[in-house]
Design an enzyme around this catalytic site. Structure first.
Site, mmCIF file in Angstrom:
data_model
loop_
_atom_site.group_PDB
_atom_site.id
_atom_site.type_symbol
_atom_site.label_atom_id
_atom_site.label_comp_id
_atom_site.label_asym_id
_atom_site.label_seq_id
_atom_site.Cartn_x
_atom_site.Cartn_y
_atom_site.Cartn_z
ATOM 1 N N ASP A 155 -1.899 -0.307 5.912
ATOM 2 C CA ASP A 155 -2.138 0.412 7.175
ATOM 3 C C ASP A 155 -3.627 0.573 7.454
ATOM 4 O O ASP A 155 -4.014 0.806 8.597
ATOM 5 C CB ASP A 155 -1.499 1.806 7.135
ATOM 6 C CG ASP A 155 -2.208 2.728 6.152
ATOM 7 O OD1 ASP A 155 -2.325 2.335 4.975
ATOM 8 O OD2 ASP A 155 -2.652 3.823 6.560
ATOM 9 N N ASP B 181 0.876 -1.162 0.000
ATOM 10 C CA ASP B 181 0.000 0.000 0.000
ATOM 11 C C ASP B 181 0.931 1.235 0.000
ATOM 12 O O ASP B 181 2.154 1.099 0.184
ATOM 13 C CB ASP B 181 -0.853 -0.047 1.271
ATOM 14 C CG ASP B 181 -1.644 1.217 1.473
ATOM 15 O OD1 ASP B 181 -2.461 1.538 0.609
ATOM 16 O OD2 ASP B 181 -1.435 1.890 2.496
ATOM 17 N N ASP C 174 -0.206 5.217 0.895
ATOM 18 C CA ASP C 174 -0.506 6.260 1.896
ATOM 19 C C ASP C 174 -0.585 5.661 3.300
ATOM 20 O O ASP C 174 -1.311 4.689 3.541
ATOM 21 C CB ASP C 174 -1.833 6.930 1.553
ATOM 22 C CG ASP C 174 -1.703 7.827 0.335
ATOM 23 O OD1 ASP C 174 -1.158 8.923 0.477
ATOM 24 O OD2 ASP C 174 -2.133 7.410 -0.761
HETATM 25 O O1 LIG Z 1 -3.592 4.008 1.381
HETATM 26 P P1 LIG Z 1 -3.606 4.110 -0.117
HETATM 27 O O2 LIG Z 1 -2.226 4.207 -0.703
HETATM 28 O O3 LIG Z 1 -4.437 3.044 -0.767
HETATM 29 O O4 LIG Z 1 -4.286 5.529 -0.490
HETATM 30 C C1 LIG Z 1 -5.627 5.783 -0.212
HETATM 31 C C2 LIG Z 1 -5.948 7.262 -0.092
HETATM 32 O O5 LIG Z 1 -5.285 8.003 -1.062
HETATM 33 C C3 LIG Z 1 -5.616 7.796 1.260
HETATM 34 O O6 LIG Z 1 -6.365 7.194 2.277
HETATM 35 MG MG LIG Z 2 -2.862 3.237 3.165
#
Ligand SMILES: O=P(O)(O)OC[C@H](O)CO
Ligand SMILES: [Mg+2]
Length: 279
Positions: free
Chosen positions: A183, A18, A20
């Site tokens: 996360d 992942d 963010d």
């Molecule tokens: O956690 P990610 O990388 O899937 O990103 C999701 C959004 O941009 C932020 O929560």
């Molecule tokens: Mg994330």
């Protein structure tokens, strides 16, 4: 740190990250702007709402935000996205790596483990967030973003992780041989919906009930032990001896760099904050 489930233990061949909140410390930016917007309505942004939004595609998170906070009569999901955009565009270029992200990516790349990213963020924001980290992100075999045509539904749907699995060389990879790092509660569910193994690195402010689904929970990427998931991921004894002969013979300075290797790393659990650790 909990013990890994037996399913993929020792047999992982591919890794999906992942982004963010896992590789980049960007969730704090979303929190900051959402607090500002809700303050305008005399409301506070809390972690139960945060938990529902994080990891999702922007419009899906926006709908949850205006509905759950009870402001949808005054602010539409679309207008919320417009209102927060200018603030986010200022913040994203300052994005920093999470503790341990650089070390883990470099270690897996050096071990020739195929690695990639599956993020809910769309390309425009991805480019802003990663502009200071291009070299590190170039080590990824591929990157699947939230606006990818194959990602019809965001997390917790498995679309992003399944697309990521298909794009590895000789993909799709057997999901039992894939390890996902996440996360967000929605991201952990997405990995499980794709039948993959998942390590969760949750923000300590997330309710502990969100930790029930993942195969392993860690307070920081610094705590990850590669050898628990695949036998050949740690640096072998013969390789270490070879490197030691090389650095003693040719490059003394290189000996100090050996101290950054996984085999010599120290656990981080004694730290009070996941944000004050070296990356
Ligand atoms: O956690 P990610 O990388 O899937 O990103 C999701 C959004 O941009 C932020 O929560
Ligand atoms: Mg994330």
């Amino acid at each position: 740190m909990s013990t890994p489930a037996t399913a993929g233990r020792g047999s992982i061949t591919h890794v999906i990250f992942d982004m963010d909140g896992l590789l980049l410390d960007t969730e704090k930016f979303y929190t900051e702007v959402q607090e500002i917007i809700l303050a305008r309505f005399n409301k506070t942004f809390d972690w139960s709402l945060k938990a529902k939004m994080m990891g999702r595609k922007a419009i899906e998170a926006a709908r949850i935000f205006v509905d759950e906070s009870g402001i949808s009569d005054s602010l539409s999901a679309e207008d919320f996205l417009v209102e927060r955009e200018a603030m986010l565009q200022e913040l994203f270029p300052t994005s920093e790596l999470m503790p341990g992200a650089s070390r883990l990516i470099k270690h897996l790349h050096a071990k020739n483990i195929p690695i990639c990213i599956a993020t809910g963020t769309h390309t425009r924001h991805f480019d802003l967030k990663t502009q200071r980290h291009k070299e590190l992100f170039s080590l990824m075999h591929h990157i699947v973003r939230g606006d990818d045509p194959e990602v019809k539904q965001g997390k917790p749907a498995p679309d992003g992780f399944l697309a990521a699995s298909r794009r590895f060389k000789d993909g799709p990879v057997d999901p039992q041989k894939v390890l996902v790092f996440e996360d967000a509660p929605s991201g952990v569910l997405a990995a499980k919906n794709a039948r993959m193994n998942v390590v969760m690195v949750p923000d300590p402010r997330l309710d502990i009930s969100h930790q029930d689904v993942a195969d392993q929970i860690m307070t920081s990427l610094l705590d990850f032990k590669p050898e628990e998931w695949a036998k050949d991921w740690s640096v072998g004894k013969e390789f270490k001896e070879l490197i030691l002969v090389y650095v003693v013979t040719f490059e003394w300075d290189g000996l100090t760099k050996m101290g950054q290797d996984y085999s010599y790393s120290q656990p981080s659990s004694s730290s009070n904050s996941r944000h004050d650790l070296p990356s």
